[in-house]
Design a protein around this motif. Structure first.
Motif, PDB file in Angstrom:
ATOM      1  N   LEU A 177     -35.807  27.456 -34.406  1.00  0.00           N
ATOM      2  CA  LEU A 177     -34.206  27.629 -33.950  1.00  0.00           C
ATOM      3  C   LEU A 177     -34.047  29.045 -33.852  1.00  0.00           C
ATOM      4  CD1 LEU A 177     -31.416  26.362 -33.440  1.00  0.00           C
ATOM      5  CD2 LEU A 177     -31.013  26.417 -35.942  1.00  0.00           C
ATOM      6  N   TYR A 178     -34.640  29.839 -34.787  1.00  0.00           N
ATOM      7  CA  TYR A 178     -34.400  31.328 -34.705  1.00  0.00           C
ATOM      8  C   TYR A 178     -34.913  31.935 -33.756  1.00  0.00           C
ATOM      9  CZ  TYR A 178     -33.878  36.085 -37.063  1.00  0.00           C
ATOM     10  OH  TYR A 178     -33.523  37.257 -37.320  1.00  0.00           O
ATOM     11  N   TRP A 179     -35.991  31.591 -33.407  1.00  0.00           N
ATOM     12  CA  TRP A 179     -36.999  32.081 -32.318  1.00  0.00           C
ATOM     13  C   TRP A 179     -36.326  31.932 -30.961  1.00  0.00           C
ATOM     14  CZ3 TRP A 179     -41.160  35.284 -32.798  1.00  0.00           C
ATOM     15  CH2 TRP A 179     -41.813  35.631 -31.719  1.00  0.00           C
ATOM     16  N   TYR A 180     -35.812  30.789 -30.702  1.00  0.00           N
ATOM     17  CA  TYR A 180     -35.323  30.403 -29.489  1.00  0.00           C
ATOM     18  C   TYR A 180     -33.692  30.873 -29.280  1.00  0.00           C
ATOM     19  CZ  TYR A 180     -39.574  28.139 -27.716  1.00  0.00           C
ATOM     20  OH  TYR A 180     -40.871  27.778 -27.379  1.00  0.00           O
ATOM     21  N   THR A 181     -33.107  31.280 -30.278  1.00  0.00           N
ATOM     22  CA  THR A 181     -31.709  31.693 -30.185  1.00  0.00           C
ATOM     23  C   THR A 181     -31.627  33.200 -30.392  1.00  0.00           C
ATOM     24  OG1 THR A 181     -31.238  30.753 -32.406  1.00  0.00           O
ATOM     25  CG2 THR A 181     -30.674  29.293 -30.823  1.00  0.00           C
ATOM     26  N   VAL A 182     -31.808  33.429 -31.771  1.00  0.00           N
ATOM     27  CA  VAL A 182     -31.683  34.862 -32.225  1.00  0.00           C
ATOM     28  C   VAL A 182     -32.568  35.672 -31.544  1.00  0.00           C
ATOM     29  CG1 VAL A 182     -31.461  36.475 -34.255  1.00  0.00           C
ATOM     30  CG2 VAL A 182     -30.866  34.058 -34.331  1.00  0.00           C
ATOM     31  N   GLU A 183     -33.649  35.216 -31.290  1.00  0.00           N
ATOM     32  CA  GLU A 183     -34.735  36.215 -30.764  1.00  0.00           C
ATOM     33  C   GLU A 183     -34.825  36.183 -29.175  1.00  0.00           C
ATOM     34  OE1 GLU A 183     -36.125  38.632 -31.953  1.00  0.00           O
ATOM     35  OE2 GLU A 183     -36.306  38.352 -34.284  1.00  0.00           O
ATOM     36  N   PHE A 184     -34.835  34.824 -28.732  1.00  0.00           N
ATOM     37  CA  PHE A 184     -35.151  34.780 -27.172  1.00  0.00           C
ATOM     38  C   PHE A 184     -34.165  33.925 -26.556  1.00  0.00           C
ATOM     39  CE2 PHE A 184     -39.290  36.214 -29.024  1.00  0.00           C
ATOM     40  CZ  PHE A 184     -39.374  37.396 -28.092  1.00  0.00           C
ATOM     41  N   GLY A 185     -32.932  34.275 -27.012  1.00  0.00           N
ATOM     42  CA  GLY A 185     -32.058  32.949 -26.585  1.00  0.00           C
ATOM     43  C   GLY A 185     -31.239  33.659 -25.072  1.00  0.00           C
ATOM     44  N   LEU A 186     -30.812  32.671 -24.196  1.00  0.00           N
ATOM     45  CA  LEU A 186     -30.160  33.227 -22.874  1.00  0.00           C
ATOM     46  C   LEU A 186     -28.778  32.308 -23.036  1.00  0.00           C
ATOM     47  CD1 LEU A 186     -32.715  32.977 -20.142  1.00  0.00           C
ATOM     48  CD2 LEU A 186     -32.014  34.779 -21.407  1.00  0.00           C
ATOM     49  N   MET A 187     -27.585  33.158 -22.450  1.00  0.00           N
ATOM     50  CA  MET A 187     -26.232  32.570 -22.596  1.00  0.00           C
ATOM     51  C   MET A 187     -25.867  32.434 -20.819  1.00  0.00           C
ATOM     52  SD  MET A 187     -22.733  34.130 -23.700  1.00  0.00           S
ATOM     53  CE  MET A 187     -23.197  34.122 -25.536  1.00  0.00           C
ATOM     54  N   ARG A 188     -25.346  31.073 -20.675  1.00  0.00           N
ATOM     55  CA  ARG A 188     -24.598  30.794 -19.157  1.00  0.00           C
ATOM     56  C   ARG A 188     -23.347  31.278 -19.229  1.00  0.00           C
ATOM     57  NH1 ARG A 188     -26.100  25.789 -16.728  1.00  0.00           N
ATOM     58  NH2 ARG A 188     -26.056  24.840 -18.933  1.00  0.00           N
ATOM     59  N   THR A 189     -23.023  32.143 -18.366  1.00  0.00           N
ATOM     60  CA  THR A 189     -21.608  32.962 -18.374  1.00  0.00           C
ATOM     61  C   THR A 189     -21.302  32.832 -16.920  1.00  0.00           C
ATOM     62  OG1 THR A 189     -22.361  35.013 -17.485  1.00  0.00           O
ATOM     63  CG2 THR A 189     -22.634  34.689 -19.842  1.00  0.00           C
ATOM     64  N   PRO A 190     -19.856  32.995 -16.475  1.00  0.00           N
ATOM     65  CA  PRO A 190     -19.375  32.903 -15.109  1.00  0.00           C
ATOM     66  C   PRO A 190     -20.187  33.673 -14.222  1.00  0.00           C
ATOM     67  CG  PRO A 190     -17.572  32.957 -16.685  1.00  0.00           C
ATOM     68  CD  PRO A 190     -18.777  33.199 -17.623  1.00  0.00           C
ATOM     69  N   GLU A 191     -20.623  34.928 -14.695  1.00  0.00           N
ATOM     70  CA  GLU A 191     -21.493  35.863 -13.747  1.00  0.00           C
ATOM     71  C   GLU A 191     -22.885  35.386 -13.627  1.00  0.00           C
ATOM     72  OE1 GLU A 191     -19.658  36.796 -16.558  1.00  0.00           O
ATOM     73  OE2 GLU A 191     -17.901  37.060 -15.674  1.00  0.00           O
ATOM     74  N   GLY A 192     -23.326  34.244 -14.427  1.00  0.00           N
ATOM     75  CA  GLY A 192     -24.827  33.973 -14.397  1.00  0.00           C
ATOM     76  C   GLY A 192     -25.360  34.168 -15.571  1.00  0.00           C
ATOM     77  N   LEU A 193     -26.667  33.893 -15.718  1.00  0.00           N
ATOM     78  CA  LEU A 193     -27.394  33.796 -16.957  1.00  0.00           C
ATOM     79  C   LEU A 193     -27.603  35.254 -17.629  1.00  0.00           C
ATOM     80  CD1 LEU A 193     -30.555  31.272 -16.510  1.00  0.00           C
ATOM     81  CD2 LEU A 193     -28.197  30.977 -17.551  1.00  0.00           C
ATOM     82  N   ARG A 194     -27.373  35.412 -18.805  1.00  0.00           N
ATOM     83  CA  ARG A 194     -27.181  36.796 -19.662  1.00  0.00           C
ATOM     84  C   ARG A 194     -28.176  36.492 -20.829  1.00  0.00           C
ATOM     85  NH1 ARG A 194     -25.811  37.952 -15.238  1.00  0.00           N
ATOM     86  NH2 ARG A 194     -24.029  39.060 -14.612  1.00  0.00           N
ATOM     87  N   ILE A 195     -28.660  37.674 -21.342  1.00  0.00           N
ATOM     88  CA  ILE A 195     -29.548  37.832 -22.558  1.00  0.00           C
ATOM     89  C   ILE A 195     -28.555  38.050 -23.678  1.00  0.00           C
ATOM     90  CG2 ILE A 195     -31.316  39.184 -23.731  1.00  0.00           C
ATOM     91  CD1 ILE A 195     -31.948  40.207 -20.701  1.00  0.00           C
ATOM     92  N   TYR A 196     -29.019  37.283 -24.834  1.00  0.00           N
ATOM     93  CA  TYR A 196     -28.329  37.573 -26.121  1.00  0.00           C
ATOM     94  C   TYR A 196     -29.623  37.914 -27.140  1.00  0.00           C
ATOM     95  CZ  TYR A 196     -28.652  32.907 -28.102  1.00  0.00           C
ATOM     96  OH  TYR A 196     -28.939  31.639 -28.242  1.00  0.00           O
ATOM     97  N   GLY A 197     -30.598  37.359 -26.871  1.00  0.00           N
ATOM     98  CA  GLY A 197     -31.990  37.473 -27.924  1.00  0.00           C
ATOM     99  C   GLY A 197     -32.333  38.800 -28.143  1.00  0.00           C
TER     100      GLY A 197
END
Length: 296
Positions: A177-197
């Protein structure tokens, strides 16, 4: 498998602890006097490169955190200066460590709103890749999002969950869970996919690959799915999981995981590049360039 004693020995031999007191919680006083001009130049190079190329790629919450922190662009930041702003915003603080710390210690820090950050900087020959997280990865990659109240709460909850998982023999599932969110997560936004990991944010190559490459899968966030999914430590990820918001992330991970761990123990794990029945697939990867080494 390398033991923690062996890891500490490596850190002593590398000079990461030499002449410094290692406290019981594995923290040290940030040795700001030990940073060389080479270290500061490396920070400056990495900061300028990532800050420039992340525009239009990173989530707004990260940029807001970076601005609020006023992080030094030219020199390795002084953790005390960062903590003044961080504590005011969300009650978090950065504590210096010589490198990797035991799981139990790591979770204790997070559960008490302390983020353990490696104090040392990578060498010039490690500009594009190093296996162990350095100060740039930990501070530039992780700390800005701790300004965000929801993400800050998620990290505290993760630490508390880690202490519980440690006693339940479920650390492998929680680590995913940590790996795929905190370290390598992406977020869907109105502008498109964005990085947060942070693992992506601190890497030039993966900042491009994670959003632009046809090779990896991009799949909607699902806690059960993630906890069954192995991952990569030697290459770019084969799969990225996509959240819709930090609120979704926090709400989904709020309940007690004990029954979930029990249920998942009887289910097979999935490979890092697998697509499973029920997945909310955003993009099916072409698998081009995937290595054949083992997943973790």
């Amino acid at each position: 498998m390398i033991t923690m004693t062996e890891k500490l020995r490596e850190q002593f031999d590398a000079g990461l602890l030499s002449g410094q007191e290692l406290r019981d919680d594995f923290t040290i006083a940030q040795p700001v006097h030990r940073y060389t001009e080479t270290d500061h130049a490396m920070w400056r190079t990495l900061y300028e490169r990532q800050a420039t190329m992340l525009k239009g790629r990173v989530c707004n919450e990260f940029l807001e955190g970076l601005e609020t922190l006023g992080m030094d662009k030219h020199r390795v930041p002084d953790f005390e200066a960062l903590n003044e702003r961080l504590m005011r915003a969300t009650g978090w603080q950065v504590v210096a460590v010589p490198g990797l710390v035991p799981d139990q210690v790591f979770f204790e820090h997070l559960a008490n709103r302390r983020f353990p950050a490696s104090w040392w900087m990578r060498k010039p020959e490690q500009l594009d890749y190093l296996q162990e997280p350095d100060c740039f990865h930990d501070v530039f990659g992780h700390v800005p999002l701790l300004i965000n109240p929801v993400f800050a709460d998620y990290m505290e909850a993760y630490g508390k969950g880690g202490l519980k998982a440690h006693g339940l023999g479920a650390l492998d599932m929680l680590a995913r869970l940590y790996w795929y969110t905190v370290e390598f997560g992406l977020m869907r936004t109105p502008e498109g996919l964005r990085i947060y990991g942070a693992g992506i944010l601190s890497s030039q190559g993966e900042s491009i690959y994670s959003l632009d490459a046809a090779s990896p899968n991009r799949i909607g966030f699902d806690v059960r799915r993630i906890m069954r999914t192995r991952y990569r430590i030697d290459t770019f990820q084969k799969t990225y999981f996509v959240i819709d918001s930090f609120e979704q992330l926090f709400d989904a991970t709020g309940p007690d995981f004990t029954p979930l761990y029990d249920a998942l123990r009887d289910q097979p794990t999935l490979g890092a590049g697998d697509i499973a029945a029920g997945d909310r697939v955003i993009h099916t990867g072409t698998r081009e360039g995937w290595g054949d080494s083992e997943d973790i």
